[in-house]
Scaffold this motif. Structure first.
Motif, PDB file in Angstrom:
ATOM      1  N   LYS A   1       0.523  -1.097   0.466  1.00  0.00           N
ATOM      2  CA  LYS A   1       0.143  -0.202   0.142  1.00  0.00           C
ATOM      3  C   LYS A   1       0.914   1.555   0.172  1.00  0.00           C
ATOM      4  CE  LYS A   1       0.685   1.143   4.130  1.00  0.00           C
ATOM      5  NZ  LYS A   1       0.865   2.571   4.628  1.00  0.00           N
ATOM      6  N   THR A   2       0.274   2.599  -0.736  1.00  0.00           N
ATOM      7  CA  THR A   2       1.257   4.168  -0.668  1.00  0.00           C
ATOM      8  C   THR A   2      -0.208   4.034  -0.196  1.00  0.00           C
ATOM      9  OG1 THR A   2       2.463   2.980  -2.612  1.00  0.00           O
ATOM     10  CG2 THR A   2       1.800   5.318  -2.206  1.00  0.00           C
ATOM     11  N   GLU A   3       0.755   5.121   0.925  1.00  0.00           N
ATOM     12  CA  GLU A   3      -0.458   6.368   2.020  1.00  0.00           C
ATOM     13  C   GLU A   3      -0.038   7.725   1.437  1.00  0.00           C
ATOM     14  OE1 GLU A   3      -2.499   6.338   6.635  1.00  0.00           O
ATOM     15  OE2 GLU A   3      -0.843   4.940   6.440  1.00  0.00           O
TER      16      GLU A   3
ATOM     17  N   GLU B   1      -1.979  18.539  13.135  1.00  0.00           N
ATOM     18  CA  GLU B   1      -2.774  17.890  13.055  1.00  0.00           C
ATOM     19  C   GLU B   1      -3.068  17.545  11.375  1.00  0.00           C
ATOM     20  OE1 GLU B   1      -7.250  19.441  12.503  1.00  0.00           O
ATOM     21  OE2 GLU B   1      -5.840  20.791  13.264  1.00  0.00           O
ATOM     22  N   SER B   2      -3.532  15.704  11.850  1.00  0.00           N
ATOM     23  CA  SER B   2      -3.617  15.339  10.561  1.00  0.00           C
ATOM     24  C   SER B   2      -4.886  15.749   9.948  1.00  0.00           C
ATOM     25  CB  SER B   2      -4.467  13.706  10.921  1.00  0.00           C
ATOM     26  OG  SER B   2      -4.594  12.768   9.251  1.00  0.00           O
ATOM     27  N   LEU B   3      -4.910  16.498   8.659  1.00  0.00           N
ATOM     28  CA  LEU B   3      -5.773  17.195   7.380  1.00  0.00           C
ATOM     29  C   LEU B   3      -6.484  15.991   6.942  1.00  0.00           C
ATOM     30  CD1 LEU B   3      -3.827  20.817   7.296  1.00  0.00           C
ATOM     31  CD2 LEU B   3      -5.194  19.947   9.624  1.00  0.00           C
ATOM     32  N   PHE B   4      -5.483  15.660   6.152  1.00  0.00           N
ATOM     33  CA  PHE B   4      -5.961  14.199   5.248  1.00  0.00           C
ATOM     34  C   PHE B   4      -5.249  13.150   5.416  1.00  0.00           C
ATOM     35  CE2 PHE B   4      -5.279  13.173   1.087  1.00  0.00           C
ATOM     36  CZ  PHE B   4      -7.015  12.142   0.383  1.00  0.00           C
ATOM     37  N   ARG B   5      -5.678  12.296   4.960  1.00  0.00           N
ATOM     38  CA  ARG B   5      -5.280  10.832   5.313  1.00  0.00           C
ATOM     39  C   ARG B   5      -6.351  10.185   4.220  1.00  0.00           C
ATOM     40  NH1 ARG B   5      -3.212   7.611  10.394  1.00  0.00           N
ATOM     41  NH2 ARG B   5      -2.619   5.285   9.561  1.00  0.00           N
ATOM     42  N   HIS B   6      -5.154   9.061   3.055  1.00  0.00           N
ATOM     43  CA  HIS B   6      -5.629   8.175   2.431  1.00  0.00           C
ATOM     44  C   HIS B   6      -4.285   7.114   1.860  1.00  0.00           C
ATOM     45  CE1 HIS B   6      -8.578   6.890  -1.019  1.00  0.00           C
ATOM     46  NE2 HIS B   6      -7.632   6.896  -1.650  1.00  0.00           N
ATOM     47  N   ARG B   7      -5.090   5.760   0.833  1.00  0.00           N
ATOM     48  CA  ARG B   7      -4.424   4.877   0.478  1.00  0.00           C
ATOM     49  C   ARG B   7      -4.953   4.144  -0.011  1.00  0.00           C
ATOM     50  NH1 ARG B   7      -3.223   0.743   5.758  1.00  0.00           N
ATOM     51  NH2 ARG B   7      -2.991   2.363   6.356  1.00  0.00           N
ATOM     52  N   VAL B   8      -3.960   3.749  -1.409  1.00  0.00           N
ATOM     53  CA  VAL B   8      -4.156   3.617  -2.963  1.00  0.00           C
ATOM     54  C   VAL B   8      -3.134   1.712  -2.186  1.00  0.00           C
ATOM     55  CG1 VAL B   8      -5.270   4.906  -3.930  1.00  0.00           C
ATOM     56  CG2 VAL B   8      -2.683   4.036  -3.961  1.00  0.00           C
ATOM     57  N   ALA B   9      -3.901   1.207  -3.180  1.00  0.00           N
ATOM     58  CA  ALA B   9      -2.779  -0.005  -2.866  1.00  0.00           C
ATOM     59  C   ALA B   9      -1.396   0.590  -4.419  1.00  0.00           C
ATOM     60  CB  ALA B   9      -3.123  -1.249  -4.469  1.00  0.00           C
ATOM     61  N   THR B  10      -0.387  -0.278  -3.818  1.00  0.00           N
ATOM     62  CA  THR B  10       0.817  -0.141  -4.106  1.00  0.00           C
ATOM     63  C   THR B  10       0.813  -0.634  -5.706  1.00  0.00           C
ATOM     64  OG1 THR B  10       1.959   1.063  -2.643  1.00  0.00           O
ATOM     65  CG2 THR B  10       3.290  -0.044  -4.384  1.00  0.00           C
TER      66      THR B  10
END
Length: 301
Positions: free
Chosen positions: A11-13, A22-31
């Motif tokens: 995965k790539t995040e 502070e976390s403003l945005f977070r997302h992950r996709v398959a590498t």
């Protein structure tokens, strides 16, 4: 705003952090495995998503399962082998139109925990990943220390120190993927723990399953864990004798074994020169978020 990318094997995040962490945005996709151009496209796409979601432009830091050669400026030592030999920083800088900072993922763990985690404010932090594999990173004053050869923290591919007779036999039976034998990784990764239990019992189980058996008073699971604790202690004592960090932080699946924090510090004393060891050993506060957070913090305040 700081944007961090954690480029893993599966995965790539991305994370976007404010100046206050502070976390403003977070997302992950398959590498996109075994596909370098698509890997670049995935990273660029995640940066664009983070900036679109926050309405801000950010600095970009990337953690990778390898390092950049100081000689060639190309990736080396990556277990995501399609990255090796590629000019990752130059390609990302061209595609994103800005400077990009790249560091080993274990160094990113060290930075994250040194900035606002278990080792916040400590000058010299040694951070360990004990999961499927075994790696480590060094943070000095909150910044990653890669060294002149890019190998700072490559602890897992040094030989296990002070081997006993059984460990010498294990060394011959279980070679490391790096081409050498007796590497610390083959003993104290989660994989090494499971392999040792299989050697003792003839049964192949996951680390979590072995720990369940240990809690049910299985004597072989207890023996595997006690041997693991000794091997981890010897490996950390080696680091203390060379670097003597202010704090040691553990991450990865084996870091969730709570007993380690009670047993290992006392064991380390047996191999530290002079027999004194007061260095705190702590679990990573940010867990599996430490890598991506540390990538963002490659750009300090």
């Amino acid at each position: 705003m700081r944007i961090g990318i954690d480029l893993g094997g599966t995965k790539t995040e991305v994370i976007a952090l404010s100046d206050q962490g502070e976390s403003l945005f977070r997302h992950r996709v398959a590498t996109p495995r075994d596909d370098y151009p698509q890997t670049l496209a995935a990273i660029v796409g995640l940066v664009e998503q983070a900036e679109a979601a926050t309405g801000q432009r950010g600095s970009v830091g990337v953690g990778i399962p390898g390092t950049l050669s100081s000689l060639t400026r190309r990736v080396k030592n990556a277990n995501s082998t399609w990255l090796n030999g590629q000019p990752l920083d130059a390609d990302l800088q061209r595609l994103l139109g800005r400077e990009v900072r790249i560091a080993n993922d274990a160094n990113c763990l060290a930075v994250s925990e040194a900035v606002d985690g278990a080792a916040a404010g400590q000058q010299t932090v040694f951070a360990v990943i004990i999961g499927t594999g075994c790696g480590a990173g060094v943070a000095l004053n909150g910044q990653a220390h890669a060294g002149g050869n890019g190998n700072g923290g490559e602890w897992g591919h040094n030989p296990l120190p002070w081997m006993d007779e059984d460990e010498l036999r294990y060394r011959a039976e279980v070679p490391c993927y790096c081409g050498h034998a007796g590497c610390i990784e083959t003993f104290i990764s989660g994989t090494g723990f499971a392999t040792d239990y299989q050697r003792l019992s003839g049964i192949a189980l996951s680390g979590a399953e072995i720990m369940q058996r240990q809690q049910q008073q299985d004597p072989l699971a207890e023996l595997a864990l006690s041997r693991y604790e000794i091997r981890l202690a010897k490996s950390l004592a080696h680091v203390v004798n060379i670097l003597d960090p202010d704090m040691i932080v553990l991450g990865g699946g084996m870091s969730n074994v709570e007993r380690l924090y009670q047993t290992v510090p006392a064991l380390v004393k047996n191999w530290v020169f002079g027999g004194e060891f007061t260095t705190p050993i702590r679990q990573a506060v940010h867990g599996d978020s430490s890598g991506v957070r540390g990538a963002a913090w490659l750009w300090p305040l």
